[in-house]
Design a protein around this motif. Structure first.
Motif, mmCIF file in Angstrom:
data_model
loop_
_atom_site.group_PDB
_atom_site.id
_atom_site.type_symbol
_atom_site.label_atom_id
_atom_site.label_comp_id
_atom_site.label_asym_id
_atom_site.label_seq_id
_atom_site.Cartn_x
_atom_site.Cartn_y
_atom_site.Cartn_z
ATOM 1 N N ASP A 171 0.843 -1.202 0.000
ATOM 2 C CA ASP A 171 0.000 0.000 0.000
ATOM 3 C C ASP A 171 0.874 1.246 0.000
ATOM 4 O O ASP A 171 1.895 1.306 0.704
ATOM 5 N N GLY A 172 0.445 2.241 -0.781
ATOM 6 C CA GLY A 172 1.155 3.520 -0.864
ATOM 7 C C GLY A 172 0.360 4.610 -0.163
ATOM 8 O O GLY A 172 -0.853 4.719 -0.351
ATOM 9 N N PHE A 173 1.065 5.379 0.681
ATOM 10 C CA PHE A 173 0.457 6.486 1.419
ATOM 11 C C PHE A 173 1.169 7.775 1.035
ATOM 12 O O PHE A 173 2.345 7.760 0.649
ATOM 13 N N THR A 174 0.442 8.871 1.150
ATOM 14 C CA THR A 174 1.040 10.184 0.914
ATOM 15 C C THR A 174 0.827 11.055 2.142
ATOM 16 O O THR A 174 -0.266 11.052 2.733
ATOM 17 N N HIS A 175 1.898 11.758 2.539
ATOM 18 C CA HIS A 175 1.784 12.615 3.726
ATOM 19 C C HIS A 175 0.917 13.823 3.391
ATOM 20 O O HIS A 175 1.171 14.527 2.405
ATOM 21 N N HIS A 176 -0.112 14.030 4.246
ATOM 22 C CA HIS A 176 -1.021 15.167 4.029
ATOM 23 C C HIS A 176 -0.581 16.306 4.959
ATOM 24 O O HIS A 176 -0.714 16.172 6.183
ATOM 25 N N PRO A 177 -0.021 17.380 4.416
ATOM 26 C CA PRO A 177 0.498 18.444 5.272
ATOM 27 C C PRO A 177 -0.554 19.002 6.236
ATOM 28 O O PRO A 177 -0.250 19.323 7.386
ATOM 29 N N GLY A 178 -1.813 19.061 5.778
ATOM 30 C CA GLY A 178 -2.845 19.654 6.646
ATOM 31 C C GLY A 178 -3.068 18.834 7.905
ATOM 32 O O GLY A 178 -3.033 19.352 9.027
ATOM 33 N N SER A 179 -3.256 17.518 7.722
ATOM 34 C CA SER A 179 -3.576 16.671 8.884
ATOM 35 C C SER A 179 -2.324 16.112 9.562
ATOM 36 O O SER A 179 -2.371 15.627 10.686
ATOM 37 N N GLY A 180 -1.206 16.132 8.797
ATOM 38 C CA GLY A 180 0.018 15.533 9.349
ATOM 39 C C GLY A 180 -0.006 14.020 9.281
ATOM 40 O O GLY A 180 0.897 13.346 9.785
ATOM 41 N N GLU A 181 -1.033 13.455 8.645
ATOM 42 C CA GLU A 181 -1.164 11.987 8.547
ATOM 43 C C GLU A 181 -0.649 11.472 7.215
ATOM 44 O O GLU A 181 -0.705 12.176 6.197
ATOM 45 N N PHE A 182 -0.204 10.215 7.224
ATOM 46 C CA PHE A 182 0.012 9.497 5.959
ATOM 47 C C PHE A 182 -1.325 8.888 5.567
ATOM 48 O O PHE A 182 -1.887 8.066 6.298
ATOM 49 N N LEU A 183 -1.864 9.313 4.431
ATOM 50 C CA LEU A 183 -3.176 8.835 3.970
ATOM 51 C C LEU A 183 -3.009 7.904 2.786
ATOM 52 O O LEU A 183 -2.158 8.120 1.916
ATOM 53 N N LEU A 184 -3.857 6.875 2.736
ATOM 54 C CA LEU A 184 -3.783 5.856 1.683
ATOM 55 C C LEU A 184 -4.137 6.472 0.330
ATOM 56 O O LEU A 184 -5.225 6.986 0.140
ATOM 57 N N THR A 185 -3.172 6.433 -0.592
ATOM 58 C CA THR A 185 -3.423 7.008 -1.934
ATOM 59 C C THR A 185 -3.225 5.992 -3.044
ATOM 60 O O THR A 185 -3.704 6.175 -4.150
#
Ligand code: P6P
Length: 327
Positions: free
Chosen positions: A172-186
């Motif tokens: 699974d690939g995640f991308t860091h979301h600057p707004g939430s600070g989370e790695f989200l599944l993309t």
């Protein structure tokens, strides 16, 4: 659109709590490294550290900083018995009495760092095994075969900060979301196409290659009128994380073979924290990973900085290359 966090995805895969917590610590360390890389130019750390690592490579200041971050964050996890870093000669034993169930984490804190001062993608690569018995804290205890990995992954510090992982249930690939600070599944369930017309190799080493590699590349370069009967494209990023990420997204084959320039060391890339984790990721995504003469993850380690030849990517193309080695 609901976004799946790293924790939610790992929970959905019934990942045990200790491993899930460790993966989150690794993600935290990678995000801290990403921040230091992005601000490197302003902090005056894009240069060399005037020191050498165990590999005999001149260290970049960010190599040292990244290793320190990993040691600090991941080393603080109470389930980690040992850290094995590309940047450090000795095994960093966090426990004097390692127990069954403890983790060993192998990592390259900043792979491809020669690309830093030209602002190209670099990354962090990691591999996780779980000790199956109590052991003495000695070097032999971390010489564990790649088939024993329970998780692997990399962070890629490019236009966005990506995290690509496997816990043995696909990739699974995640991308860091600057707004939430989370790695989200993309990029869920990444899958490598079995066939490709794109190879990645440092062609400046042509005169050093073994005959099978030279013939394979020659045949690819002869294109549609040659024995491969199709045209090939070439890419080479000099950053394994960037090349492997491209292959996970669109297929391809990556080669860093043993050649007359690195034969004495057994190859260039390191088994425990480059070849094994990338091999697990690629195989979990439906690809193949080989030394040219056998499966990478079946190599019996003889040292935690051991080097091996690496050929990985689209499984049908890896099989073609292994055929060249057999001819
Ligand atoms: P070359 C980076 O130093 C690295 O370990 C890998 O990330 C990369 O694929 C390879 O070495 C690049 O080697 O010989 O092209 O500099």
């Amino acid at each position: 659109m609901t976004q799946t966090t790293l924790r939610a995805q790992l929970q959905g895969q019934k990942t045990d709590t200790d491993l899930l917590m460790l993966m989150e610590d690794i993600a935290t360390a990678c995000q801290m490294i990403a921040d230091r890389v992005r601000h490197g130019a302003f902090a005056g750390v894009l240069g060399t550290a005037n020191t050498e690592n165990i590999q005999g490579e001149t260290q970049k200041e960010l190599d040292v900083i990244s290793d320190e971050i990993f040691q600090q964050i991941v080393g603080a996890n109470p389930t980690v018995a040992a850290l094995v870093s590309e940047e450090v000669d000795e095994v960093n034993w966090r426990k004097q009495s390692p127990q069954a169930g403890d983790f060993v984490v192998y990592y390259d804190p900043l792979d491809g760092s020669s690309n830093l001062d030209v602002n190209l993608s670099v990354g962090t690569i990691f591999s996780i095994v779980r000790l199956d018995a109590a052991t003495a804290p000695d070097a032999a205890a971390v010489q564990i075969k790649g088939t024993q990995q329970i998780a692997a992954g990399y962070a890629i510090y490019g236009p966005s900060t990506g995290l690509v992982i496997t816990v043995g249930q696909g990739v699974d690939g995640f991308t860091h979301h600057p707004g939430s600070g989370e790695f989200l599944l993309t990029q869920p369930a990444m899958n490598i196409p079995p066939q490709t017309q794109e190879f990645a190799i440092n062609t400046s080493r042509y005169d050093l290659w073994e005959a099978p590699v030279r013939k394979y590349i020659d045949d690819c370069l002869r294109g549609a009128s040659g024995p491969r009967a199709k045209k090939f494209n070439m890419r080479w990023c000099a950053s394994m994380v960037a090349d492997v990420h491209r292959i996970l997204i669109r297929g391809g084959v990556f080669l860093y073979p043993k050649d007359s320039g690195n034969a004495a060391q057994g190859g260039k890339l390191r088994l425990m924290y480059e070849a094994n984790p990338m091999g697990m990721l690629v195989e979990q995504a439906g690809g193949a990973s080989s030394t040219g003469r056998g499966r990478i993850m079946e190599v019996d380690p003889t040292g935690h900085h051991q080097r091996v030849p690496v050929i990985l990517g689209s499984r049908d193309e890896v099989a073609v290359i292994e055929e060249y080695y057999r001819d």
